[in-house]
Design a protein around this motif. Structure first.
Motif, PDB file in Angstrom:
ATOM      1  N   GLN A  46      28.387 -80.387 -54.564  1.00 45.24           N
ATOM      2  CA  GLN A  46      28.461 -80.806 -53.167  1.00 45.24           C
ATOM      3  C   GLN A  46      28.557 -79.571 -52.281  1.00 45.24           C
ATOM      4  N   ILE A  47      27.788 -79.548 -51.216  1.00 45.87           N
ATOM      5  CA  ILE A  47      27.822 -78.429 -50.280  1.00 45.87           C
ATOM      6  C   ILE A  47      28.711 -78.820 -49.111  1.00 45.87           C
ATOM      7  N   ASP A  48      29.608 -77.936 -48.763  1.00 45.78           N
ATOM      8  CA  ASP A  48      30.519 -78.191 -47.640  1.00 45.78           C
ATOM      9  C   ASP A  48      29.788 -77.851 -46.337  1.00 45.78           C
ATOM     10  N   ILE A  49      29.442 -78.875 -45.583  1.00 49.39           N
ATOM     11  CA  ILE A  49      28.732 -78.655 -44.318  1.00 49.39           C
ATOM     12  C   ILE A  49      29.710 -78.902 -43.177  1.00 49.39           C
ATOM     13  N   PRO A  50      30.050 -77.839 -42.434  1.00 46.36           N
ATOM     14  CA  PRO A  50      31.030 -77.996 -41.351  1.00 46.36           C
ATOM     15  C   PRO A  50      30.540 -78.985 -40.291  1.00 46.36           C
ATOM     16  N   GLN A  51      31.392 -79.922 -39.932  1.00 49.31           N
ATOM     17  CA  GLN A  51      31.009 -80.943 -38.951  1.00 49.31           C
ATOM     18  C   GLN A  51      31.088 -80.409 -37.521  1.00 49.31           C
ATOM     19  N   ASP A  52      31.809 -79.307 -37.336  1.00 49.59           N
ATOM     20  CA  ASP A  52      32.029 -78.797 -35.971  1.00 49.59           C
ATOM     21  C   ASP A  52      31.046 -77.689 -35.603  1.00 49.59           C
ATOM     22  N   LYS A  53      30.051 -77.448 -36.459  1.00 51.76           N
ATOM     23  CA  LYS A  53      29.087 -76.370 -36.186  1.00 51.76           C
ATOM     24  C   LYS A  53      27.683 -76.921 -36.102  1.00 51.76           C
ATOM     25  N   LEU A  54      26.873 -76.272 -35.280  1.00 54.65           N
ATOM     26  CA  LEU A  54      25.455 -76.610 -35.193  1.00 54.65           C
ATOM     27  C   LEU A  54      24.753 -75.941 -36.371  1.00 54.65           C
ATOM     28  N   VAL A  55      24.245 -76.767 -37.291  1.00 54.54           N
ATOM     29  CA  VAL A  55      23.723 -76.263 -38.568  1.00 54.54           C
ATOM     30  C   VAL A  55      22.205 -76.441 -38.637  1.00 54.54           C
ATOM     31  N   ALA A  56      21.532 -75.393 -39.064  1.00 59.47           N
ATOM     32  CA  ALA A  56      20.090 -75.481 -39.316  1.00 59.47           C
ATOM     33  C   ALA A  56      19.827 -75.352 -40.807  1.00 59.47           C
ATOM     34  N   GLY A  57      18.780 -75.990 -41.273  1.00 60.26           N
ATOM     35  CA  GLY A  57      18.312 -75.816 -42.645  1.00 60.26           C
ATOM     36  C   GLY A  57      16.950 -75.137 -42.621  1.00 60.26           C
ATOM     37  N   VAL A  58      16.705 -74.250 -43.585  1.00 60.80           N
ATOM     38  CA  VAL A  58      15.437 -73.509 -43.640  1.00 60.80           C
ATOM     39  C   VAL A  58      14.876 -73.575 -45.054  1.00 60.80           C
ATOM     40  N   ASP A  59      13.564 -73.806 -45.163  1.00 60.54           N
ATOM     41  CA  ASP A  59      12.899 -73.779 -46.465  1.00 60.54           C
ATOM     42  C   ASP A  59      11.501 -73.221 -46.293  1.00 60.54           C
ATOM     43  N   GLU A  60      10.892 -72.836 -47.421  1.00 60.44           N
ATOM     44  CA  GLU A  60       9.531 -72.297 -47.388  1.00 60.44           C
ATOM     45  C   GLU A  60       8.643 -73.080 -48.341  1.00 60.44           C
ATOM     46  N   VAL A  61       7.356 -73.011 -48.077  1.00 60.50           N
ATOM     47  CA  VAL A  61       6.344 -73.539 -48.984  1.00 60.50           C
ATOM     48  C   VAL A  61       5.225 -72.512 -49.056  1.00 60.50           C
ATOM     49  N   GLY A  62       4.760 -72.252 -50.262  1.00 58.16           N
ATOM     50  CA  GLY A  62       3.586 -71.405 -50.365  1.00 58.16           C
ATOM     51  C   GLY A  62       3.824 -69.996 -50.848  1.00 58.16           C
ATOM     52  N   ARG A  63       4.867 -69.782 -51.636  1.00 63.82           N
ATOM     53  CA  ARG A  63       5.038 -68.446 -52.212  1.00 63.82           C
ATOM     54  C   ARG A  63       4.081 -68.207 -53.375  1.00 63.82           C
ATOM     55  N   GLY A  64       3.759 -69.284 -54.120  1.00 61.48           N
ATOM     56  CA  GLY A  64       2.950 -69.136 -55.328  1.00 61.48           C
ATOM     57  C   GLY A  64       1.442 -69.133 -55.145  1.00 61.48           C
ATOM     58  N   PRO A  65       0.907 -69.768 -54.083  1.00 63.18           N
ATOM     59  CA  PRO A  65      -0.546 -69.832 -53.947  1.00 63.18           C
ATOM     60  C   PRO A  65      -1.199 -68.462 -53.775  1.00 63.18           C
ATOM     61  N   LEU A  66      -2.496 -68.451 -54.015  1.00 65.45           N
ATOM     62  CA  LEU A  66      -3.270 -67.209 -53.913  1.00 65.45           C
ATOM     63  C   LEU A  66      -3.899 -67.048 -52.534  1.00 65.45           C
ATOM     64  N   VAL A  67      -3.761 -68.062 -51.704  1.00 65.88           N
ATOM     65  CA  VAL A  67      -4.509 -68.088 -50.444  1.00 65.88           C
ATOM     66  C   VAL A  67      -3.647 -68.676 -49.328  1.00 65.88           C
ATOM     67  N   GLY A  68      -3.884 -68.216 -48.105  1.00 63.61           N
ATOM     68  CA  GLY A  68      -3.224 -68.792 -46.933  1.00 63.61           C
ATOM     69  C   GLY A  68      -1.853 -68.207 -46.646  1.00 63.61           C
ATOM     70  N   ASP A  69      -1.267 -68.702 -45.564  1.00 63.38           N
ATOM     71  CA  ASP A  69       0.048 -68.238 -45.111  1.00 63.38           C
ATOM     72  C   ASP A  69       1.158 -68.775 -46.011  1.00 63.38           C
ATOM     73  N   VAL A  70       2.276 -68.058 -46.035  1.00 63.68           N
ATOM     74  CA  VAL A  70       3.518 -68.661 -46.516  1.00 63.68           C
ATOM     75  C   VAL A  70       4.136 -69.311 -45.277  1.00 63.68           C
ATOM     76  N   VAL A  71       4.487 -70.603 -45.398  1.00 64.05           N
ATOM     77  CA  VAL A  71       4.929 -71.393 -44.242  1.00 64.05           C
ATOM     78  C   VAL A  71       6.398 -71.758 -44.420  1.00 64.05           C
ATOM     79  N   THR A  72       7.176 -71.568 -43.353  1.00 62.09           N
ATOM     80  CA  THR A  72       8.594 -71.928 -43.378  1.00 62.09           C
ATOM     81  C   THR A  72       8.882 -72.889 -42.232  1.00 62.09           C
TER      82      THR A  72
END
Length: 196
Positions: A2-28
């Motif tokens: 379980q991840i402790d996510i503070p309720q009193d803070k403005l929280v953002a989540g970040v992820d990426e797609v496309g580290r493995g492909p041979l072509v195109g941008d890495v997109v986050t």
């Protein structure tokens, strides 16, 4: 786990797609969810059907307090390497948010340098809803770009393999050679260019 996510803070989540492909941008993507406007069914984008991802993509953009897409180009990937280019794309996604978060959860085991507190969460796309939302935005965005590239170059099969080095893709690459959108620092592309 379980991840402790503070309720009193403005929280953002970040992820990426496309580290493995041979072509195109890495997109986050970076997403700040609205606790008062929950989204049902958020999960790691890889575990969702395409239909479900597309439905959630629209819902996330509609209901989130803020969201942004970041990217790094094939040239930047070649210049910096894929890890550093991914970190740069993540910085761009966070910088693109219309609201500045107080805490950023990053999927994976390392964080880019950010002007606010950041925490890396391994398997975060399954553990933190905001990261799940980011993974969906990034994947749908990148998949659409691969489909669009497929329309311009139908002989390469991008709509099927999304740029990943499948056996089919490697065979096409060897036969037809790389397009300008390819990442020239990646080994199969170097081989196709006769550099390896």
């Amino acid at each position: 786990m379980q991840i402790d996510i503070p309720q009193d803070k403005l929280v953002a989540g970040v992820d990426e797609v496309g580290r493995g492909p041979l072509v195109g941008d890495v997109v986050t993507a970076a997403v700040i969810l609205d606790p008062a406007n929950p989204i049902m069914g958020l999960a790691d984008s890889k575990k969702l059907s395409e239909k479900k991802r597309l439905a959630l993509f629209d819902e996330i953009k509609e209901k989130a307090l803020a969201w942004a897409i970041g990217r790094a180009s094939p040239d930047e990937i070649d210049e910096l390497n894929i890890l550093h280019a991914t970190m740069l794309a993540m910085q761009r996604a966070v910088a693109g948010l219309a609201i500045v978060p107080e805490l950023v959860f990053i999927d994976g085991n390392r964080c880019p340098a950010l002007p606010m507190e950041a925490r890396a969460v391994v398997k975060g796309d399954s553990l933190v809803a905001a990261i799940s939302a980011a993974s969906i935005l990034a994947k749908v965005t990148r998949d659409a770009e691969m489909t669009e590239l497929d329309g311009r170059h139908p002989d390469y099969g991008f709509a099927r393999h999304k740029g990943y080095p499948t056996a089919e893709h490697l065979a096409i690459l060897a036969e037809r050679g790389p397009l300008p959108e390819y990442r020239k620092s990646f080994k199969p592309v170097r081989r196709a260019l006769g550099i390896e």
